[in-house]
Design an enzyme around this catalytic site. Structure first.
Site, PDB file in Angstrom:
ATOM      1  N   HIS A  67       0.771  -1.066  -0.077  1.00 50.21           N
ATOM      2  CA  HIS A  67       0.109   0.112   0.133  1.00 50.21           C
ATOM      3  C   HIS A  67       1.138   1.373  -0.011  1.00 50.21           C
ATOM      4  O   HIS A  67       1.966   1.212   0.581  1.00 50.21           O
ATOM      5  CB  HIS A  67      -0.853   0.151   1.415  1.00 50.21           C
ATOM      6  CG  HIS A  67      -1.715  -1.037   1.664  1.00 50.21           C
ATOM      7  ND1 HIS A  67      -1.310  -2.199   2.247  1.00 50.21           N
ATOM      8  CD2 HIS A  67      -3.203  -1.272   1.301  1.00 50.21           C
ATOM      9  CE1 HIS A  67      -2.220  -2.948   2.283  1.00 50.21           C
ATOM     10  NE2 HIS A  67      -3.417  -2.272   1.895  1.00 50.21           N
TER      11      HIS A  67
ATOM     12  N   ASP B 122       2.533   2.053   3.561  1.00 51.62           N
ATOM     13  CA  ASP B 122       3.319   1.214   3.938  1.00 51.62           C
ATOM     14  C   ASP B 122       4.932   1.558   3.754  1.00 51.62           C
ATOM     15  O   ASP B 122       5.631   1.279   4.546  1.00 51.62           O
ATOM     16  CB  ASP B 122       3.310  -0.499   3.298  1.00 51.62           C
ATOM     17  CG  ASP B 122       1.890  -0.889   3.152  1.00 51.62           C
ATOM     18  OD1 ASP B 122       1.131  -0.400   4.068  1.00 51.62           O
ATOM     19  OD2 ASP B 122       1.391  -1.772   2.313  1.00 51.62           O
TER      20      ASP B 122
END
Ligand code: XUL
Ligand code: CO
Length: 435
Positions: free
Chosen positions: A99, A102
């Site tokens: 993501h 992240d």
């Protein structure tokens, strides 16, 4: 710089080895049913669970021992890239997923977030070029930031919709930069809390508009990864729109997205929806929409998304059977959307857990290939539906019968002599393939 000094590249040592940091079943180059195991399985490591999960739960503080924290969020983010690629390389996993949040800190504004993403993906790209590790998919986290409290593409606030669109535009730019093979939409908060204040039709129309913008932007920049929709029935929303594979397919068909979207199916999401993993994969396969898999497992005693590493060979066998029936999973892969248990807080648990998952899928692949070679399910099914191969059954399948002709036929038959299915015997023989 190494983050896992004591861990060498993980080798296949066979089922008899007592070395915990070795594969006992996953032998990447071994040929199974005409392809190497690594080609069949296309293993991917998830950035979020591996790099950012801290082991906290609603009742307890972080416990995970990690050695990549720096002085600033950006320093930590850079260290994580190094450590992450060390893990992927040592495990021999050729793909990864992330993501946006992240990999880089969000900072104080969207513009700062994008700058951080540019800087970190420069590093990631360098690592990809050095190692040959590829991006299976990336996605935008449009559920953690408080602005997404009522969803992203299904939000009630147009400005939130615009922020979400900006994140997806950036996500597609990064996908192009890193050669992403797929791009995932998991509708974290695309659902509702109560119908009392929700216009479901309007929200779903808006989600479809959002997806069409993503397709158009991909076309514009000349980069069209396979778009994947990841169903899940609940968590964090009380009711998520992409409840399961069948619901997601209804959405895809209603909004004419069939050519552009396939499904990313996750084992624990299947069980949350009251299905088995193989059921969800079979639904996608029969629609020609099997895209990719998120590998994990739930706990039968708990009704939530525990995201455990897969260790159940029954489940992985039946999942891999569906994958073989599909002719493979590429350009998708098997992504470990799985996190170590809170009590597995040591650094080396990241390796032990992935090895367990990879070995479990390897065993599943071998068993599924043997089932296929023996035509185990094919023969069962051929026998079970044999009455449709000839006579009246063949006429039905050919579309030559109608209610009147079938009534005339039925009136001339004696009562049907149904054969037993012998389900227990089938399950018992299936067990012989698993061990
Ligand atoms: C959440 C989940 C996500 C998606 C990507 O349950 O599975 O991590 O895979 O957003
Ligand atoms: Co997932």
């Amino acid at each position: 710089m190494t983050y896992f000094e004591k861990i060498e590249k993980i080798k296949y040592e066979g089922p008899k080895t007592k070395n915990p940091i070795a594969f006992r079943h996953y032998n990447p180059e071994e040929i199974i049913a005409g392809k190497s195991m690594k080609e069949h399985l296309r293993f991917s490591i998830a950035y979020w669970h591996t790099m950012t999960q801290d082991g906290s739960d609603p009742f307890g503080n972080p416990v995970n021992q990690r050695n990549w924290f720096g002085e600033t969020p950006m320093e930590t983010a850079k260290n994580r890239v190094e450590a992450f690629f060390e893990i992927c390389e040592k495990l021999g996993a050729e793909y990864f997923c992330f993501h946006d949040v992240d990999i880089a800190p969000e900072g104080d504004s969207l513009a700062e977030f994008f700058e951080n993403l540019d800087e970190i993906t420069d590093l990631i790209k360098e690592k990809m070029d050095q190692t040959g590790i590829k991006l299976l998919w990336n996605t935008a986290n449009m559920f953690s930031n408080p602005r997404y409290v009522n969803g992203a593409a299904s939000t009630n606030h147009a400005n939130v919709y615009a922020f979400a669109a900006a994140q997806v535009k950036k996500g597609l730019d990064l996908s192009k930069k890193l050669g992403g093979e797929n791009y995932v939409f998991w509708g974290g908060r695309e659902g509702y809390e109560t119908l009392l204040n929700t216009d479901m039709g309007f929200e779903q129309d808006n989600i479809a508009r959002f997806f069409k913008m993503a397709i158009a932007y991909g076309e514009k920049i000349g980069h069209k990864p396979q778009f994947l929709l990841e169903p899940k029935p609940k968590e964090p929303s009380k009711h998520q729109y992409d409840f399961d594979a069948a619901t997601a397919m209804a959405f895809i068909q209603k909004y004419n997205l069939t050519g552009d979207f396939k499904l990313n199916l996750e084992a624990n999401h299947a069980t949350l929806a009251g299905h088995t993993f193989e059921h969800e994969i079979a639904v996608a396969r029969t629609y020609g929409a099997l895209g990719s898999l998120d590998a994990n497992q739930g706990d039968v005693l708990l009704g939530w998304d525990t995201d455990e590493f897969p260790t159940n060979i029954y489940d992985t066998t039946l999942a891999m059977y569906e994958v073989l029936d599909n002719g493979g999973i590429a350009p998708g892969g098997i992504n470990f959307d799985a996190k170590v248990r809170r009590s597995s807080f040591a650094m080396e648990d990241l390796f032990l857990a992935h090895i367990a998952g990879m070995d479990t899928f390897a065993r599943g692949l071998k068993a599924a290939a043997k089932l296929k070679e023996d035509k185990f399910f094919e023969d069962l099914k051929a026998e079970r539906y044999s009455s449709f191969k000839s006579g009246i059954g063949a006429e039905i399948v050919a579309g030559k019968e109608d209610l009147e002709s079938l009534t005339n036929y039925a009136l001339n038959q004696s009562e049907v002599d149904m054969p037993s299915s012998h389900i227990e015997y089938i399950k018992s023989v299936l067990n012989d393939y698993l061990i």
